[in-house]
Design a protein around this motif. Structure first.
Motif, PDB file in Angstrom:
ATOM      1  N   LEU A 116       0.824  -1.201   0.000  1.00 46.09           N
ATOM      2  CA  LEU A 116       0.000   0.000   0.000  1.00 46.09           C
ATOM      3  C   LEU A 116       0.862   1.256   0.000  1.00 46.09           C
ATOM      4  O   LEU A 116       0.401   2.332  -0.387  1.00 46.09           O
ATOM      5  N   LEU A 117       2.082   1.126   0.477  1.00 45.10           N
ATOM      6  CA  LEU A 117       3.064   2.204   0.378  1.00 45.10           C
ATOM      7  C   LEU A 117       4.156   1.737  -0.570  1.00 45.10           C
ATOM      8  O   LEU A 117       4.682   0.636  -0.428  1.00 45.10           O
ATOM      9  N   ALA A 118       4.497   2.578  -1.527  1.00 48.04           N
ATOM     10  CA  ALA A 118       5.393   2.171  -2.607  1.00 48.04           C
ATOM     11  C   ALA A 118       6.848   2.112  -2.160  1.00 48.04           C
ATOM     12  O   ALA A 118       7.300   2.914  -1.339  1.00 48.04           O
ATOM     13  N   ASP A 119       7.572   1.176  -2.737  1.00 44.13           N
ATOM     14  CA  ASP A 119       9.005   1.071  -2.484  1.00 44.13           C
ATOM     15  C   ASP A 119       9.680   2.378  -2.899  1.00 44.13           C
ATOM     16  O   ASP A 119       9.479   2.867  -4.010  1.00 44.13           O
ATOM     17  N   GLY A 120      10.471   2.958  -1.998  1.00 43.87           N
ATOM     18  CA  GLY A 120      11.148   4.213  -2.289  1.00 43.87           C
ATOM     19  C   GLY A 120      10.332   5.455  -1.993  1.00 43.87           C
ATOM     20  O   GLY A 120      10.837   6.579  -2.087  1.00 43.87           O
ATOM     21  N   GLU A 121       9.058   5.273  -1.636  1.00 45.86           N
ATOM     22  CA  GLU A 121       8.197   6.427  -1.358  1.00 45.86           C
ATOM     23  C   GLU A 121       8.645   7.139  -0.078  1.00 45.86           C
ATOM     24  O   GLU A 121       8.985   6.506   0.919  1.00 45.86           O
ATOM     25  N   GLN A 122       8.649   8.461  -0.108  1.00 48.11           N
ATOM     26  CA  GLN A 122       9.015   9.234   1.080  1.00 48.11           C
ATOM     27  C   GLN A 122       7.817   9.386   1.998  1.00 48.11           C
ATOM     28  O   GLN A 122       6.732   9.790   1.559  1.00 48.11           O
ATOM     29  N   LEU A 123       8.005   9.055   3.257  1.00 49.38           N
ATOM     30  CA  LEU A 123       6.943   9.229   4.240  1.00 49.38           C
ATOM     31  C   LEU A 123       6.814  10.713   4.580  1.00 49.38           C
ATOM     32  O   LEU A 123       7.759  11.492   4.405  1.00 49.38           O
ATOM     33  N   PRO A 124       5.655  11.121   5.080  1.00 37.76           N
ATOM     34  CA  PRO A 124       5.518  12.516   5.525  1.00 37.76           C
ATOM     35  C   PRO A 124       6.563  12.838   6.596  1.00 37.76           C
ATOM     36  O   PRO A 124       7.085  11.935   7.269  1.00 37.76           O
TER      37      PRO A 124
END
Length: 252
Positions: A45-53
């Motif tokens: 549901l959260l993408a690989d490499g995605e930056q968290l808030p």
């Protein structure tokens, strides 16, 4: 994975992220944050490499203190699910493992009693059954393309992690086909809770094929407008998976 996020965003303006980043349970908040984000990452549901808030924003959205959040992020880094970069352009980033750590999943499963798993399975079956019945009444044949694509991807997925993400994606997309934003949100929240655990039963290639066949049967019933049949088939699929998960739990 990107397709899951796209479907959810189209259905209700970023439902996946709202479910992932909604306030956590008041008890054992560090563990709750680790579980919420860890399972969401492993489910895709959260993408690989995605930056968290940023820490302040993420803590506020999760309803925890920044101290609690930092402890949770430290635990996620130790598990290899989050990386942190310093300096300009830095922050916390998702690191999706190819295969979720087996010991983490088994430890996670030990936290559930068999009664709790069965209760969760009842809730899941009710959601998916309702979604299938509504989809059979509301959706058009051309709206089932994504469900078919996800099912075929499941038949080709080689590892348990990919299979569990596709399994969860199917049920989220089924709720989206029902044209119900609320059911979609509920499925996203449920998949964040249990989806990663399905790796423990989907490693079996024969069962993967069985699940794909069950999904095809649900799609056929939805296309035919056979709402009661569609609902019953979706419920059976979920109950079978829950029963297998309970069996794994009993063997621990």
């Amino acid at each position: 994975m990107h397709e899951v996020v796209t479907v959810i965003q189209q259905e209700s303006d970023g439902t996946a992220r709202r479910a992932v980043f909604s306030p956590v349970d008041n008890r054992a908040r560090v563990d709750a944050v680790v579980r919420r984000l860890g399972d969401a990452i492993e489910l895709g549901l959260l993408a690989d490499g995605e930056q968290l808030p940023g820490e302040s924003e993420l803590a506020a959205r999760l309803g925890v203190s920044t101290v609690t959040l930092r402890e949770a992020l430290m635990a996620l880094r130790q598990q290899g699910l989050v990386t942190t970069r310093r300096g300009r352009g830095g922050g916390s980033f998702v690191s999706l493992p190819e295969v979720p750590a087996d010991d983490r999943l088994r430890a996670r499963l030990r936290g559930w009693s068999t009664e709790e798993l069965r209760d969760l399975g009842d809730h899941w079956a009710a959601l998916s059954g309702a979604a299938a019945r509504l989809a059979a009444q509301r959706t058009e044949p051309e709206d089932l393309r994504q469900l078919r694509r996800t099912t075929e991807e499941l038949t080709q997925a080689r590892d348990a992690a990919a299979r569990s993400r596709l399994y969860g994606r199917f049920h989220v997309e089924l709720a989206a086909a029902a044209q119900s934003a609320r059911l979609t949100r509920e499925q996203v929240a449920l998949q964040s809770e249990i989806g990663a655990l399905l790796c423990l039963v989907l490693a079996d290639g024969a069962y993967r094929e069985e699940v794909a066949d069950r999904h095809r049967s649900v799609i056929s019933a939805v296309q035919d407008g056979a709402h009661e049949t569609a609902g019953t088939l979706a419920e059976r699929c979920v109950r079978e998976s829950t029963a297998r998960l309970v069996a794994v739990r009993l063997a621990l």
